[in-house]
Scaffold this motif. Structure first.
Motif, short mmCIF file in Angstrom:
data_model
loop_
_atom_site.label_atom_id
_atom_site.label_comp_id
_atom_site.label_asym_id
_atom_site.label_seq_id
_atom_site.Cartn_x
_atom_site.Cartn_y
_atom_site.Cartn_z
N ALA A 66 40.80 22.14 46.53
CA ALA A 66 39.63 21.82 45.72
C ALA A 66 39.39 22.88 44.66
N ILE A 67 39.53 24.13 45.02
CA ILE A 67 39.37 25.22 44.04
C ILE A 67 40.38 25.06 42.92
N MET A 68 41.63 24.81 43.27
CA MET A 68 42.68 24.66 42.25
C MET A 68 42.37 23.48 41.32
N TRP A 69 42.04 22.33 41.91
CA TRP A 69 41.77 21.15 41.09
C TRP A 69 40.58 21.37 40.16
N ILE A 70 39.51 21.92 40.68
CA ILE A 70 38.31 22.10 39.86
C ILE A 70 38.53 23.16 38.79
N GLU A 71 39.21 24.25 39.12
CA GLU A 71 39.50 25.26 38.10
C GLU A 71 40.40 24.68 37.01
N ASN A 72 41.39 23.88 37.41
CA ASN A 72 42.25 23.24 36.41
C ASN A 72 41.44 22.33 35.49
N GLU A 73 40.52 21.56 36.07
CA GLU A 73 39.68 20.67 35.26
C GLU A 73 38.78 21.45 34.32
N MET A 74 38.22 22.54 34.81
CA MET A 74 37.32 23.34 33.98
C MET A 74 38.06 23.96 32.78
N ASN A 75 39.34 24.19 32.94
CA ASN A 75 40.12 24.84 31.90
C ASN A 75 41.03 23.87 31.15
N SER A 76 40.81 22.58 31.31
CA SER A 76 41.68 21.59 30.69
C SER A 76 41.02 20.97 29.45
N VAL A 77 41.81 20.15 28.80
CA VAL A 77 41.32 19.41 27.64
C VAL A 77 40.97 18.01 28.11
N ASN B 237 42.07 11.46 29.88
CA ASN B 237 41.84 12.80 30.43
C ASN B 237 40.37 13.03 30.79
N PHE B 238 39.50 12.19 30.35
CA PHE B 238 38.07 12.35 30.61
C PHE B 238 37.67 11.90 32.02
N THR B 239 38.57 11.22 32.73
CA THR B 239 38.20 10.76 34.08
C THR B 239 37.97 11.97 34.98
N GLY B 240 37.11 11.85 35.92
CA GLY B 240 36.75 12.98 36.77
C GLY B 240 37.29 12.88 38.18
N TYR B 241 38.42 12.22 38.34
CA TYR B 241 38.91 11.97 39.70
C TYR B 241 39.29 13.24 40.46
N TYR B 242 39.80 14.24 39.79
CA TYR B 242 40.14 15.47 40.51
C TYR B 242 38.87 16.12 41.06
N VAL B 243 37.81 16.12 40.29
CA VAL B 243 36.56 16.72 40.75
C VAL B 243 35.94 15.88 41.86
N THR B 244 35.89 14.57 41.67
CA THR B 244 35.28 13.73 42.71
C THR B 244 36.11 13.73 43.99
N ASP B 245 37.43 13.71 43.87
CA ASP B 245 38.26 13.77 45.07
C ASP B 245 38.11 15.10 45.79
N ALA B 246 38.03 16.20 45.03
CA ALA B 246 37.81 17.51 45.65
C ALA B 246 36.49 17.51 46.42
N CYS B 247 35.45 16.95 45.82
CA CYS B 247 34.15 16.89 46.49
C CYS B 247 34.20 16.01 47.74
#
Length: 125
Positions: free
Chosen positions: A72-83, A101-111
């Motif tokens: 979850a940390i990896m996914w969210i950090e990647n999303e925070m630093n992505s385009v 790229n605007f979809t939030g699936y990495y963040v929602t899946d991490a949660c």
């Protein structure tokens, strides 16, 4: 060292999170009188042969939680630093890329994963 925390037990299971949680537990429990040493029992101890399940299975139970937290940390950090723009303008190639790229699936899946792990952890005594 209580046998349930012997590194070999967890190395043979082969789960990275379990091994890492066990290393933490070994350090934490060093010197504790709360856990049973089977070698002492074999020479006439009066304690139960096995410690409480909740003590014996901490590495196995919290290993997945640890791995899920790292993921979850990896996914969210990647999303925070992505385009996340749509469209993306590539000035070097003089192209416009329409994307999702605007979809939030990495963040929602991490949660969702962490929600399940927290719920499971809350059942431990």
């Amino acid at each position: 060292m209580p046998i349930v925390y012997h590194p070999l037990v967890h190395k043979l299971k082969g789960q990275i999170g379990e091994v890492q949680v066990n290393e933490l537990l070994l350090e934490f429990w060093t010197g504790s009188q709360l856990l049973t040493d089977l070698d002492e029992l074999r020479v006439g101890g009066e304690k139960p042969v096995q410690d409480y399940y909740s003590l014996r299975a901490v590495a196995q139970g919290f290993g997945p939680f640890y791995e899920n937290l790292q993921r979850a940390i990896m996914w969210i950090e990647n999303e925070m630093n992505s385009v996340n723009d749509n469209p993306l303008v590539d000035v070097d190639e003089n192209k416009i890329h329409h994307n999702a790229n605007f979809t939030g699936y990495y963040v929602t899946d991490a949660c969702d994963i962490l929600k399940m792990s927290i719920a499971q952890a809350s059942t431990w005594l």
